[in-house]
Design a protein around this motif. Structure first.
Motif, PDB file in Angstrom:
ATOM      1  N   LYS A   1      -8.710  -3.049  -2.896  1.00 49.13           N
ATOM      2  CA  LYS A   1      -7.870  -2.280  -1.983  1.00 49.13           C
ATOM      3  C   LYS A   1      -8.696  -1.320  -1.145  1.00 49.13           C
ATOM      4  O   LYS A   1      -8.336  -0.997  -0.011  1.00 49.13           O
ATOM      5  N   ARG A   2      -9.826  -0.859  -1.697  1.00 53.55           N
ATOM      6  CA  ARG A   2     -10.692   0.032  -0.928  1.00 53.55           C
ATOM      7  C   ARG A   2     -11.446  -0.724   0.161  1.00 53.55           C
ATOM      8  O   ARG A   2     -11.738  -0.176   1.219  1.00 53.55           O
ATOM      9  N   SER A   3     -11.769  -1.979  -0.107  1.00 53.71           N
ATOM     10  CA  SER A   3     -12.623  -2.726   0.820  1.00 53.71           C
ATOM     11  C   SER A   3     -11.836  -3.646   1.755  1.00 53.71           C
ATOM     12  O   SER A   3     -12.364  -4.102   2.760  1.00 53.71           O
ATOM     13  N   SER A   4     -10.586  -3.937   1.416  1.00 53.57           N
ATOM     14  CA  SER A   4      -9.792  -4.870   2.219  1.00 53.57           C
ATOM     15  C   SER A   4      -8.738  -4.104   3.015  1.00 53.57           C
ATOM     16  O   SER A   4      -7.787  -3.563   2.449  1.00 53.57           O
ATOM     17  N   ALA A   5      -8.911  -4.083   4.315  1.00 55.88           N
ATOM     18  CA  ALA A   5      -7.921  -3.418   5.172  1.00 55.88           C
ATOM     19  C   ALA A   5      -6.561  -4.091   5.041  1.00 55.88           C
ATOM     20  O   ALA A   5      -5.516  -3.430   5.089  1.00 55.88           O
ATOM     21  N   LEU A   6      -6.564  -5.410   4.852  1.00 53.67           N
ATOM     22  CA  LEU A   6      -5.306  -6.148   4.733  1.00 53.67           C
ATOM     23  C   LEU A   6      -4.542  -5.699   3.492  1.00 53.67           C
ATOM     24  O   LEU A   6      -3.359  -5.355   3.568  1.00 53.67           O
ATOM     25  N   LEU A   7      -5.213  -5.684   2.340  1.00 58.17           N
ATOM     26  CA  LEU A   7      -4.553  -5.246   1.111  1.00 58.17           C
ATOM     27  C   LEU A   7      -4.078  -3.806   1.231  1.00 58.17           C
ATOM     28  O   LEU A   7      -2.964  -3.470   0.826  1.00 58.17           O
ATOM     29  N   TYR A   8      -4.931  -2.958   1.754  1.00 62.97           N
ATOM     30  CA  TYR A   8      -4.584  -1.544   1.881  1.00 62.97           C
ATOM     31  C   TYR A   8      -3.335  -1.369   2.742  1.00 62.97           C
ATOM     32  O   TYR A   8      -2.412  -0.636   2.373  1.00 62.97           O
ATOM     33  N   ASN A   9      -3.299  -2.045   3.876  1.00 64.78           N
ATOM     34  CA  ASN A   9      -2.167  -1.899   4.790  1.00 64.78           C
ATOM     35  C   ASN A   9      -0.880  -2.463   4.203  1.00 64.78           C
ATOM     36  O   ASN A   9       0.196  -1.880   4.357  1.00 64.78           O
ATOM     37  N   VAL A  10      -0.987  -3.602   3.525  1.00 65.60           N
ATOM     38  CA  VAL A  10       0.208  -4.211   2.936  1.00 65.60           C
ATOM     39  C   VAL A  10       0.800  -3.296   1.871  1.00 65.60           C
ATOM     40  O   VAL A  10       2.014  -3.063   1.829  1.00 65.60           O
ATOM     41  N   PHE A  11      -0.058  -2.766   0.994  1.00 68.75           N
ATOM     42  CA  PHE A  11       0.454  -1.892  -0.061  1.00 68.75           C
ATOM     43  C   PHE A  11       1.006  -0.591   0.519  1.00 68.75           C
ATOM     44  O   PHE A  11       1.987  -0.046   0.011  1.00 68.75           O
ATOM     45  N   ALA A  12       0.391  -0.097   1.569  1.00 70.10           N
ATOM     46  CA  ALA A  12       0.909   1.111   2.209  1.00 70.10           C
ATOM     47  C   ALA A  12       2.295   0.851   2.799  1.00 70.10           C
ATOM     48  O   ALA A  12       3.202   1.689   2.684  1.00 70.10           O
ATOM     49  N   GLN A  13       2.471  -0.311   3.416  1.00 68.84           N
ATOM     50  CA  GLN A  13       3.766  -0.650   4.002  1.00 68.84           C
ATOM     51  C   GLN A  13       4.822  -0.909   2.937  1.00 68.84           C
ATOM     52  O   GLN A  13       6.002  -0.588   3.117  1.00 68.84           O
ATOM     53  N   MET A  14       4.405  -1.475   1.808  1.00 70.13           N
ATOM     54  CA  MET A  14       5.363  -1.829   0.759  1.00 70.13           C
ATOM     55  C   MET A  14       6.133  -0.620   0.252  1.00 70.13           C
ATOM     56  O   MET A  14       7.269  -0.739  -0.205  1.00 70.13           O
ATOM     57  N   GLN A  15       5.518   0.564   0.311  1.00 65.21           N
ATOM     58  CA  GLN A  15       6.190   1.769  -0.161  1.00 65.21           C
ATOM     59  C   GLN A  15       7.477   2.039   0.619  1.00 65.21           C
ATOM     60  O   GLN A  15       8.372   2.720   0.116  1.00 65.21           O
ATOM     61  N   HIS A  16       7.562   1.503   1.832  1.00 68.67           N
ATOM     62  CA  HIS A  16       8.731   1.742   2.678  1.00 68.67           C
ATOM     63  C   HIS A  16       9.763   0.615   2.590  1.00 68.67           C
ATOM     64  O   HIS A  16      10.760   0.641   3.307  1.00 68.67           O
ATOM     65  N   TYR A  17       9.509  -0.358   1.734  1.00 69.08           N
ATOM     66  CA  TYR A  17      10.430  -1.482   1.564  1.00 69.08           C
ATOM     67  C   TYR A  17      10.818  -1.569   0.093  1.00 69.08           C
ATOM     68  O   TYR A  17      10.185  -2.280  -0.696  1.00 69.08           O
ATOM     69  N   PRO A  18      11.871  -0.827  -0.313  1.00 67.51           N
ATOM     70  CA  PRO A  18      12.238  -0.758  -1.738  1.00 67.51           C
ATOM     71  C   PRO A  18      12.453  -2.125  -2.389  1.00 67.51           C
ATOM     72  O   PRO A  18      12.054  -2.329  -3.537  1.00 67.51           O
ATOM     73  N   GLU A  19      13.088  -3.052  -1.670  1.00 68.85           N
ATOM     74  CA  GLU A  19      13.352  -4.358  -2.266  1.00 68.85           C
ATOM     75  C   GLU A  19      12.054  -5.106  -2.549  1.00 68.85           C
ATOM     76  O   GLU A  19      11.901  -5.732  -3.602  1.00 68.85           O
ATOM     77  N   LEU A  20      11.114  -5.036  -1.614  1.00 72.78           N
ATOM     78  CA  LEU A  20       9.836  -5.715  -1.808  1.00 72.78           C
ATOM     79  C   LEU A  20       9.036  -5.052  -2.926  1.00 72.78           C
ATOM     80  O   LEU A  20       8.444  -5.723  -3.772  1.00 72.78           O
ATOM     81  N   TRP A  21       9.029  -3.720  -2.920  1.00 66.91           N
ATOM     82  CA  TRP A  21       8.289  -3.001  -3.962  1.00 66.91           C
ATOM     83  C   TRP A  21       8.893  -3.289  -5.337  1.00 66.91           C
ATOM     84  O   TRP A  21       8.171  -3.487  -6.316  1.00 66.91           O
ATOM     85  N   ARG A  22      10.223  -3.334  -5.415  1.00 63.88           N
ATOM     86  CA  ARG A  22      10.885  -3.629  -6.689  1.00 63.88           C
ATOM     87  C   ARG A  22      10.565  -5.051  -7.134  1.00 63.88           C
ATOM     88  O   ARG A  22      10.317  -5.298  -8.321  1.00 63.88           O
ATOM     89  N   ALA A  23      10.558  -5.991  -6.206  1.00 63.84           N
ATOM     90  CA  ALA A  23      10.239  -7.378  -6.561  1.00 63.84           C
ATOM     91  C   ALA A  23       8.801  -7.487  -7.057  1.00 63.84           C
ATOM     92  O   ALA A  23       8.520  -8.194  -8.034  1.00 63.84           O
ATOM     93  N   TYR A  24       7.880  -6.789  -6.398  1.00 58.08           N
ATOM     94  CA  TYR A  24       6.478  -6.803  -6.835  1.00 58.08           C
ATOM     95  C   TYR A  24       6.357  -6.179  -8.224  1.00 58.08           C
ATOM     96  O   TYR A  24       5.654  -6.694  -9.094  1.00 58.08           O
ATOM     97  N   HIS A  25       7.055  -5.077  -8.435  1.00 58.16           N
ATOM     98  CA  HIS A  25       7.006  -4.403  -9.725  1.00 58.16           C
ATOM     99  C   HIS A  25       7.552  -5.312 -10.823  1.00 58.16           C
ATOM    100  O   HIS A  25       6.939  -5.468 -11.885  1.00 58.16           O
TER     101      HIS A  25
END
Length: 211
Positions: free
Chosen positions: A108-132
């Motif tokens: 997550k520190r080295s991949s801008a893609l991973l970092y951005n996706v996880f940052a965005q996921m915080q704003h999508y409760p359904e997606l974050w809940r599904a990932y959890h």
């Protein structure tokens, strides 16, 4: 097959889903391509994914119920693979589990893609809940099962709940990868955490830990 191996594979084995690795790979890669080009999670629609992958929307819906489920498989694909537990000892399995968390933190520190996706996921409760529910809980179950084996083998005191003990092992790694993103993630960190905790959690002679 250990749960940790299954949880990091695209869900090609879901019952009732026609299997075609080439088609599923093209769909997953289409999502990654769109995200790498700067599309937000909201902008990555099933229709847009289908157009980018060169397939029909029905082809996607035969494999994934919706966008959230597809995103989970994309995340599993671009994250570092889950640990293959060696099974040689409770200590070795705990180290393998924490090492997978350390590698995810580094990714997550080295991949801008991973970092951005996880940052965005915080704003999508359904997606974050599904990932959890799909990924995080699977890891927790794996960790708790390792702890139970440690308790059964007399390596870990039995007066604490396995879930709590698992949190004690996972907590330091999550602290450094999530709450302290600049903290060092040394190669031997997993082993140092596990050894320190196993020493502190060892059954204490002369005390009846079973009550």
């Amino acid at each position: 097959m250990p749960p940790t191996e299954q949880q990091n594979r695209p869900s090609e084995q879901r019952r009732g889903r026609p299997r075609s690795e080439a088609v599923e790979r093209s769909i997953v890669e289409a999502v990654v391509k769109l995200l790498e080009e700067g599309a937000s999670l909201t902008e990555v629609s099933i229709e847009r994914v289908a157009r980018t992958a060169g397939v029909g929307k029905a082809t996607i819906y035969r494999r994934w119920k919706g966008k959230e489920e597809l995103f989970i498989d994309v995340l599993k694909d671009i994250e570092p693979a889950g640990p293959e537990l060696p099974g040689t000892s409770v200590r070795d399995d705990l180290i393998a589990m924490l090492e997978s968390l350390r590698l995810r933190g580094l990714a997550k520190r080295s991949s801008a893609l991973l970092y951005n996706v996880f940052a965005q996921m915080q704003h999508y409760p359904e997606l974050w809940r599904a990932y959890h529910d799909t990924v995080v809980e699977a890891r927790r179950r794996t960790g708790a099962e390792i702890v139970r084996r440690g308790i059964a083998a007399g390596e870990i005191r039995s007066d604490l709940a396995p879930d709590l003990v698992n949190d004690l092992f996972v907590g330091p790694m999550l602290l450094r990868t999530v709450l302290r993103p600049d903290a060092p993630l040394d190669d031997d960190l997993a082993a140092r955490v596990v050894d320190a905790l196993l020493e502190g959690l060892a059954p204490r002679p002369g005390r009846d830990l079973d009550g």
